[in-house]
Motif scaffolding. Sequence first.
Motif, PDB file in Angstrom:
ATOM      1  N   LEU A 118      -3.967 -12.244  -0.413  1.00 26.01           N
ATOM      2  CA  LEU A 118      -3.082 -12.967   0.259  1.00 26.01           C
ATOM      3  C   LEU A 118      -2.447 -12.058   1.667  1.00 26.01           C
ATOM      4  O   LEU A 118      -1.638 -12.433   2.367  1.00 26.01           O
ATOM      5  N   ASN A 119      -2.957 -10.671   1.403  1.00 28.77           N
ATOM      6  CA  ASN A 119      -2.597  -9.557   2.484  1.00 28.77           C
ATOM      7  C   ASN A 119      -3.592  -9.215   3.276  1.00 28.77           C
ATOM      8  O   ASN A 119      -4.405  -8.707   2.962  1.00 28.77           O
ATOM      9  N   ALA A 120      -3.490  -9.748   4.779  1.00 28.45           N
ATOM     10  CA  ALA A 120      -4.548  -9.328   5.564  1.00 28.45           C
ATOM     11  C   ALA A 120      -4.726  -7.763   5.733  1.00 28.45           C
ATOM     12  O   ALA A 120      -5.828  -7.517   5.965  1.00 28.45           O
ATOM     13  N   TRP A 121      -3.602  -7.096   5.556  1.00 27.77           N
ATOM     14  CA  TRP A 121      -3.784  -5.756   5.826  1.00 27.77           C
ATOM     15  C   TRP A 121      -4.551  -5.123   4.726  1.00 27.77           C
ATOM     16  O   TRP A 121      -5.486  -4.382   5.078  1.00 27.77           O
ATOM     17  N   ASP A 122      -4.563  -5.713   3.425  1.00 27.72           N
ATOM     18  CA  ASP A 122      -5.314  -4.820   2.444  1.00 27.72           C
ATOM     19  C   ASP A 122      -6.705  -5.405   2.406  1.00 27.72           C
ATOM     20  O   ASP A 122      -7.729  -4.628   2.381  1.00 27.72           O
ATOM     21  N   VAL A 123      -7.063  -6.627   2.820  1.00 27.52           N
ATOM     22  CA  VAL A 123      -8.299  -7.473   3.103  1.00 27.52           C
ATOM     23  C   VAL A 123      -9.154  -6.496   3.894  1.00 27.52           C
ATOM     24  O   VAL A 123     -10.167  -5.932   3.920  1.00 27.52           O
ATOM     25  N   THR A 124      -8.398  -6.360   5.338  1.00 28.77           N
ATOM     26  CA  THR A 124      -9.138  -5.609   6.476  1.00 28.77           C
ATOM     27  C   THR A 124      -9.486  -4.160   5.962  1.00 28.77           C
ATOM     28  O   THR A 124     -10.431  -3.688   6.368  1.00 28.77           O
ATOM     29  N   ILE A 125      -8.352  -3.478   5.644  1.00 30.61           N
ATOM     30  CA  ILE A 125      -8.711  -2.103   5.253  1.00 30.61           C
ATOM     31  C   ILE A 125      -9.961  -1.880   4.289  1.00 30.61           C
ATOM     32  O   ILE A 125     -10.599  -1.014   4.385  1.00 30.61           O
ATOM     33  N   ARG A 126      -9.820  -2.651   3.184  1.00 31.48           N
ATOM     34  CA  ARG A 126     -10.794  -2.424   2.306  1.00 31.48           C
ATOM     35  C   ARG A 126     -12.263  -2.919   2.733  1.00 31.48           C
ATOM     36  O   ARG A 126     -13.245  -2.133   2.548  1.00 31.48           O
ATOM     37  N   GLY A 135      -5.969   5.253  -8.699  1.00 29.04           N
ATOM     38  CA  GLY A 135      -4.516   5.335  -8.347  1.00 29.04           C
ATOM     39  C   GLY A 135      -3.781   4.344  -8.505  1.00 29.04           C
ATOM     40  O   GLY A 135      -4.196   3.401  -9.117  1.00 29.04           O
ATOM     41  N   PRO A 136      -2.537   4.302  -8.056  1.00 24.89           N
ATOM     42  CA  PRO A 136      -1.746   3.387  -8.307  1.00 24.89           C
ATOM     43  C   PRO A 136      -2.057   2.211  -7.623  1.00 24.89           C
ATOM     44  O   PRO A 136      -2.570   1.909  -6.537  1.00 24.89           O
ATOM     45  N   ASP A 137      -1.511   1.070  -8.247  1.00 24.99           N
ATOM     46  CA  ASP A 137      -1.956  -0.256  -7.808  1.00 24.99           C
ATOM     47  C   ASP A 137      -0.810  -0.954  -6.866  1.00 24.99           C
ATOM     48  O   ASP A 137       0.283  -1.336  -7.792  1.00 24.99           O
ATOM     49  N   PRO A 138      -0.713  -1.171  -6.043  1.00 27.76           N
ATOM     50  CA  PRO A 138       0.594  -1.714  -5.386  1.00 27.76           C
ATOM     51  C   PRO A 138       0.449  -3.260  -5.665  1.00 27.76           C
ATOM     52  O   PRO A 138       1.536  -3.723  -5.167  1.00 27.76           O
ATOM     53  N   PHE A 139      -0.405  -3.769  -6.194  1.00 24.47           N
ATOM     54  CA  PHE A 139      -0.222  -5.432  -6.501  1.00 24.47           C
ATOM     55  C   PHE A 139      -0.191  -5.623  -8.218  1.00 24.47           C
ATOM     56  O   PHE A 139      -0.408  -6.780  -8.561  1.00 24.47           O
ATOM     57  N   SER A 140       0.289  -4.773  -8.871  1.00 25.99           N
ATOM     58  CA  SER A 140       0.448  -4.495  -9.887  1.00 25.99           C
ATOM     59  C   SER A 140       1.433  -5.675 -10.870  1.00 25.99           C
ATOM     60  O   SER A 140       1.554  -6.112 -11.975  1.00 25.99           O
ATOM     61  N   MET A 188       0.865  -1.227   0.022  1.00 30.05           N
ATOM     62  CA  MET A 188       0.055  -0.027  -0.234  1.00 30.05           C
ATOM     63  C   MET A 188       1.017   1.274   0.081  1.00 30.05           C
ATOM     64  O   MET A 188       1.730   1.251   0.736  1.00 30.05           O
ATOM     65  N   ARG A 189       0.751   2.287  -0.991  1.00 29.78           N
ATOM     66  CA  ARG A 189       1.569   3.380  -0.817  1.00 29.78           C
ATOM     67  C   ARG A 189       0.787   4.244   0.025  1.00 29.78           C
ATOM     68  O   ARG A 189      -0.012   4.341   0.346  1.00 29.78           O
ATOM     69  N   HIS A 190       1.850   4.875   0.767  1.00 29.26           N
ATOM     70  CA  HIS A 190       1.628   5.750   1.861  1.00 29.26           C
ATOM     71  C   HIS A 190       1.877   7.224   1.361  1.00 29.26           C
ATOM     72  O   HIS A 190       2.841   7.580   0.633  1.00 29.26           O
ATOM     73  N   ALA A 191       1.181   8.067   1.718  1.00 28.03           N
ATOM     74  CA  ALA A 191       1.159   9.495   1.200  1.00 28.03           C
ATOM     75  C   ALA A 191       2.498  10.233   1.678  1.00 28.03           C
ATOM     76  O   ALA A 191       3.107  11.240   0.863  1.00 28.03           O
ATOM     77  N   THR A 192       3.184   9.818   2.685  1.00 26.99           N
ATOM     78  CA  THR A 192       4.341  10.470   3.349  1.00 26.99           C
ATOM     79  C   THR A 192       5.552   9.541   3.228  1.00 26.99           C
ATOM     80  O   THR A 192       6.859   9.900   3.531  1.00 26.99           O
TER      81      THR A 192
END
Length: 270
Positions: free
Chosen positions: A145-153, A169-174, A1-5
């Motif tokens: 496969l990434n629990a952080w992405d599943v949970t946030i979405r 926006g950008p796709d971190p899973f591209s 996941m891209r972070h803004a900062t």
Amino acid sequence: MRHATGDLTPGTGGYDAELRRHNEVLRRAAGVRFRDHVLDIGCGAGQTTREAARTARAGSVLGIDVSAPALERARGLARAEGLRNVAFEQADAQVHRFPPERFDLAISRFGTMFFDDPAAAFANVGRALRPAGRLVMMVWRAPELNAWDVTIRRCLEAAAGKAAGASGGPDPFSLADPAAVREILRGAGFVDVAFTDVHEPVYYGPDAAAALDWVRGFTCTSETLGRLDPAAAARAVENLRGALAEHLTDEGVRFDSRAWIVTAHRAGTV
């Protein structure tokens, strides 16, 4: 996941802290040598760049990123550490004119997934590598496969519905699909393309409050919250707060994650 900062968050949180376990895996896989000349793609505040420079003491390391603030911090940290064989440039690896056949090794810690034209980008990086030069990069595996992405979405969608998935926006899973990545790299002049599974947790902070501040800076989170009316945005934030609290451990807020270490060589012989 891209972070803004990017890497700029200080203290116990931040991008480097989030990826501490991943960073060790990448460092071992890269195997930087004493005389290597190294290119670090999407270097952010330069943790991976500085680590490479401390090993390649008779070589050099160039870190590139599109973020001027991140690079300014990277330069300051390198100066503070007394590193003289490291440099940073604001550049897009897709189009930057690197010196041809300059580098022995190109590395990247989650910095290659956001190219508009990955075929052009990797071909450009390949031209910057010496014959048989190595590419070692870490990219996310599939989102499920990434629990952080599943949970946030799920948290965002519960409050926002389809709006949570509407970002362009950008796709971190591209670069998650090995077949597609292998085809891109081979087309860009790389051989011996290989994938190694990385199964390590990400760290979002010492407690749920810190984790919420961090997650709200993710591109998908901030863009979704910005599109919502105030009531829906408040529900989404509460959803996130609860989910993050559920992932609090004795070592802070952690989520399961899966990534690839992708390795390849530029075609040719030394």
